[in-house]
Design an enzyme around this catalytic site. Structure first.
Site, PDB file in Angstrom:
ATOM      1  N   TRP A  96      21.206 100.117  36.868  1.00 37.29           N
ATOM      2  CA  TRP A  96      20.538 101.816  36.521  1.00 37.29           C
ATOM      3  C   TRP A  96      19.517 101.790  36.820  1.00 37.29           C
ATOM      4  O   TRP A  96      18.971 101.636  36.422  1.00 37.29           O
ATOM      5  CB  TRP A  96      21.360 102.710  36.241  1.00 37.29           C
ATOM      6  CG  TRP A  96      21.014 102.446  33.701  1.00 37.29           C
ATOM      7  CD1 TRP A  96      21.612 101.182  33.551  1.00 37.29           C
ATOM      8  CD2 TRP A  96      19.680 103.053  33.605  1.00 37.29           C
ATOM      9  NE1 TRP A  96      20.715 101.927  32.161  1.00 37.29           N
ATOM     10  CE2 TRP A  96      20.182 102.589  32.290  1.00 37.29           C
ATOM     11  CE3 TRP A  96      19.021 103.668  33.805  1.00 37.29           C
ATOM     12  CZ2 TRP A  96      19.033 102.715  31.644  1.00 37.29           C
ATOM     13  CZ3 TRP A  96      17.969 104.253  32.952  1.00 37.29           C
ATOM     14  CH2 TRP A  96      17.842 104.031  32.184  1.00 37.29           C
ATOM     15  N   GLU A 139      10.202 104.697  22.623  1.00 40.38           N
ATOM     16  CA  GLU A 139      10.669 103.903  23.896  1.00 40.38           C
ATOM     17  C   GLU A 139       9.055 103.653  25.149  1.00 40.38           C
ATOM     18  O   GLU A 139       9.002 103.042  25.522  1.00 40.38           O
ATOM     19  CB  GLU A 139      11.090 104.315  25.121  1.00 40.38           C
ATOM     20  CG  GLU A 139      12.724 104.687  24.330  1.00 40.38           C
ATOM     21  CD  GLU A 139      13.318 102.858  24.083  1.00 40.38           C
ATOM     22  OE1 GLU A 139      13.116 102.232  25.053  1.00 40.38           O
ATOM     23  OE2 GLU A 139      14.454 102.873  23.908  1.00 40.38           O
ATOM     24  N   GLU A 177      13.278  97.951  30.245  1.00 45.28           N
ATOM     25  CA  GLU A 177      13.179  99.076  29.189  1.00 45.28           C
ATOM     26  C   GLU A 177      11.905  99.665  29.357  1.00 45.28           C
ATOM     27  O   GLU A 177      12.484 101.223  29.260  1.00 45.28           O
ATOM     28  CB  GLU A 177      12.503  98.477  28.008  1.00 45.28           C
ATOM     29  CG  GLU A 177      12.992  97.082  26.643  1.00 45.28           C
ATOM     30  CD  GLU A 177      14.048  98.001  25.738  1.00 45.28           C
ATOM     31  OE1 GLU A 177      13.731  99.207  25.415  1.00 45.28           O
ATOM     32  OE2 GLU A 177      15.560  97.039  25.376  1.00 45.28           O
ATOM     33  N   HIS A 180      13.815 103.298  30.551  1.00 46.23           N
ATOM     34  CA  HIS A 180      14.481 103.737  28.799  1.00 46.23           C
ATOM     35  C   HIS A 180      13.652 104.983  28.311  1.00 46.23           C
ATOM     36  O   HIS A 180      14.173 106.180  28.593  1.00 46.23           O
ATOM     37  CB  HIS A 180      14.368 103.511  27.656  1.00 46.23           C
ATOM     38  CG  HIS A 180      15.487 101.743  27.722  1.00 46.23           C
ATOM     39  ND1 HIS A 180      15.396 100.817  26.680  1.00 46.23           N
ATOM     40  CD2 HIS A 180      16.736 102.111  28.508  1.00 46.23           C
ATOM     41  CE1 HIS A 180      16.612  99.809  27.313  1.00 46.23           C
ATOM     42  NE2 HIS A 180      17.001 100.836  28.180  1.00 46.23           N
ATOM     43  N   GLU A 230      16.757  95.190  18.647  1.00 49.90           N
ATOM     44  CA  GLU A 230      17.348  96.170  19.266  1.00 49.90           C
ATOM     45  C   GLU A 230      18.386  96.551  19.275  1.00 49.90           C
ATOM     46  O   GLU A 230      19.198  97.719  18.838  1.00 49.90           O
ATOM     47  CB  GLU A 230      17.807  95.009  19.793  1.00 49.90           C
ATOM     48  CG  GLU A 230      16.332  94.026  21.043  1.00 49.90           C
ATOM     49  CD  GLU A 230      15.716  94.764  22.543  1.00 49.90           C
ATOM     50  OE1 GLU A 230      16.613  95.679  22.933  1.00 49.90           O
ATOM     51  OE2 GLU A 230      14.983  94.783  22.751  1.00 49.90           O
ATOM     52  N   THR A 233      18.002 100.353  17.498  1.00 48.48           N
ATOM     53  CA  THR A 233      17.893 101.514  18.919  1.00 48.48           C
ATOM     54  C   THR A 233      18.963 101.313  19.516  1.00 48.48           C
ATOM     55  O   THR A 233      19.715 102.521  19.975  1.00 48.48           O
ATOM     56  CB  THR A 233      16.507 100.620  19.559  1.00 48.48           C
ATOM     57  OG1 THR A 233      17.253  99.127  20.238  1.00 48.48           O
ATOM     58  CG2 THR A 233      15.135 101.220  19.394  1.00 48.48           C
ATOM     59  N   ASP A 262      22.360  99.310  27.096  1.00 47.64           N
ATOM     60  CA  ASP A 262      20.732  98.228  27.669  1.00 47.64           C
ATOM     61  C   ASP A 262      20.585  97.757  26.579  1.00 47.64           C
ATOM     62  O   ASP A 262      20.635  96.320  25.855  1.00 47.64           O
ATOM     63  CB  ASP A 262      19.834  98.894  28.395  1.00 47.64           C
ATOM     64  CG  ASP A 262      19.800  99.178  29.103  1.00 47.64           C
ATOM     65  OD1 ASP A 262      20.927  98.534  30.144  1.00 47.64           O
ATOM     66  OD2 ASP A 262      18.719  99.608  30.318  1.00 47.64           O
ATOM     67  N   GLU A 263      20.786  98.476  25.140  1.00 47.84           N
ATOM     68  CA  GLU A 263      19.779  97.516  24.169  1.00 47.84           C
ATOM     69  C   GLU A 263      20.668  96.566  23.101  1.00 47.84           C
ATOM     70  O   GLU A 263      20.227  95.632  22.686  1.00 47.84           O
ATOM     71  CB  GLU A 263      19.928  99.051  22.690  1.00 47.84           C
ATOM     72  CG  GLU A 263      18.847 100.079  23.159  1.00 47.84           C
ATOM     73  CD  GLU A 263      17.221 100.044  23.617  1.00 47.84           C
ATOM     74  OE1 GLU A 263      17.113  98.736  23.750  1.00 47.84           O
ATOM     75  OE2 GLU A 263      16.549 100.586  23.738  1.00 47.84           O
ATOM     76  N   HIS A 266      20.369  94.039  25.072  1.00 48.49           N
ATOM     77  CA  HIS A 266      19.240  92.945  24.429  1.00 48.49           C
ATOM     78  C   HIS A 266      19.342  92.201  23.436  1.00 48.49           C
ATOM     79  O   HIS A 266      18.834  91.134  22.695  1.00 48.49           O
ATOM     80  CB  HIS A 266      17.787  94.109  24.468  1.00 48.49           C
ATOM     81  CG  HIS A 266      17.617  94.539  25.618  1.00 48.49           C
ATOM     82  ND1 HIS A 266      16.808  94.908  26.587  1.00 48.49           N
ATOM     83  CD2 HIS A 266      18.036  93.877  27.061  1.00 48.49           C
ATOM     84  CE1 HIS A 266      16.705  95.658  27.616  1.00 48.49           C
ATOM     85  NE2 HIS A 266      17.525  94.559  27.987  1.00 48.49           N
TER      86      HIS A 266
END
Ligand SMILES: [Fe+2]
Ligand SMILES: [Fe+2]
Length: 397
Positions: A96, A139, A177, A180, A230, A233, A262-263, A266
């Site tokens: 995305w 971020e 990242e 974000h 991670e 977050t 996403d976090e 990760h």
């Protein structure tokens, strides 16, 4: 063990105009100390500042605490990292992008879309925006985090375009990242609810200050830190998504939820690295785990400052705690999750020191919880204070 100690002394005959006064004694609650632990423990360093030195104190700087021969372990893990780590990255074409969630400035409907976004944002209270801004600022200090990972011996990107899987991971992780802060920044700009210039100043101060995670160039410590962070977050963005939904803003909920996903990916990658370290070198890894937890996991943006509020990070953390976005309970939950995930209680063949470290980390979550519960029963309602990020409107801590 090769270890260098460099006390950083910020010496200046007179305080420059932008430097902060010595650390104030805050009214921070013991509860919050769990989640944002660093500043009160940083008194072992001189506090007088030089122009352009970090505006916040940092700990005595410990460097290269991993014995040099252990670098070979990370070299020998390159094949493993190629097969097991890089699979957690997403190809750019499948990722995305911030634009997927924002009004399209090249479309005729742009103004209407912005209007709708702003109408939805009106329904959300100021206190929520304080936390969302704090998360966005965190971020946006991404250059610091890439730097931090590239301090780690054995895995750093030696050239800026190194082909080792460790370096490939770090660059691609950074690139993921980067979306974000970009997305949250553009959303907040369009929302019209915040003072962008104050936020931008905060970001500039924060990147200039760096961070002090106390990972000592040591990848054992570094990967425990990133595994923890991670997940932290993931929890935090997940909770801002939940609250946005409760305030009826499904689009903002989608933004925060997408970042949280996403976090999570990760987190999976970093916990896998640490899991591998537990498998091949359990003693050093459990010692590293205990060491990081004794020092307490400093939040990445713990040095934040907006040019006005000397307690900005604590105040932001207090609001996040009160709204249930990131709390001392979350800190204990994350620790407990990692202890289970890495099966720390089942480690075999540890040295006496390793056994002691194992005991310490396994018994820590219930101890933190007990402290937190006690602090919570004592906690009084915090004062209302102004936040420059929202044009000095007041929010309760
Ligand atoms: Fe992020
Ligand atoms: Fe992350």
């Amino acid at each position: 063990m090769a270890m260098t100690l460099n006390a950083i002394a910020f010496q200046s005959p007179k305080r420059p105009s932008f430097a902060l006064p010595p650390l104030p004694t805050t009214r921070r609650s013991p509860t919050l100390c769990m989640a944002s632990s660093l500043r009160s423990a940083s008194k072992d360093v001189e506090t007088v500042k030089k122009p352009l030195s970090p505006p916040r104190e940092v700990h005595v700087q410990v460097t290269h605490s991993m014995p040099p021969e252990k670098v070979e372990i990370f070299k020998s893990l390159e094949g493993w990292a190629e097969d097991n780590l890089l699979v957690h990255l997403k190809p750019v074409e499948k990722c995305w992008q911030p634009q997927d969630f924002l009004p399209d400035p090249s479309s005729d409907g742009f103004h209407d879309q912005v209007k709708e976004l702003r109408e939805r944002a009106k329904e959300i209270p100021d206190e929520y925006f304080v936390v969302l801004v704090g998360d966005m600022v965190t971020e946006e200090a991404l250059p610091t985090y890439q730097t931090m990972i590239n301090t780690l011996d054995g895995v750093r990107d030696e050239t800026g375009a190194s082909p080792t899987p460790w370096a490939v991971w770090t660059r691609a992780w950074t690139a993921e990242e980067n979306r974000h802060g970009d997305l949250l920044n553009k959303y907040l700009y369009l929302s019209g609810r915040v003072d962008m210039k104050q936020i931008e100043k905060t970001i500039q101060y924060l990147i200039g200050s760096g961070m002090d995670p106390r990972t000592e160039n040591n990848p054992y410590l570094g990967f425990i830190y990133t595994s923890f962070q991670e997940r932290a977050t993931f929890v935090s963005h997940g909770n801002t998504a939940r609250l946005a939904r409760e305030h009826g803003d499904m689009k903002l909920a989608q933004i925060c939820g997408t970042i949280a996903a996403d976090e999570k990916r990760h987190e999976t990658a970093y916990t896998k690295i640490t899991e591998k370290l537990f498998e091949i070198d359990p003693d050093a890894t459990v010692l590293a785990f205990a060491d990081m937890m004794r020092k307490k996991i400093a939040m990445p943006a713990h040095l934040m400052y907006d040019g006005r509020d000397d307690n900005l990070f604590d105040n932001f953390s207090a609001v996040a705690q009160r709204l249930g976005i990131y709390t001392a309970k979350d800190y204990a939950d994350i620790l407990e999750h990692l202890v289970k995930r890495w099966q720390v209680s089942q480690l075999k063949g540890l040295s006496a020191e390793g056994l002691e470290a194992q005991d310490y980390v396994c018994s820590l979550p219930p101890r933190i919880r007990k402290l937190q519960e006690r602090a919570q029963t004592r906690a009084k309602q915090g004062p209302r204070i102004p936040f420059s990020w929202i044009h000095d409107r007041e929010v309760q801590l």
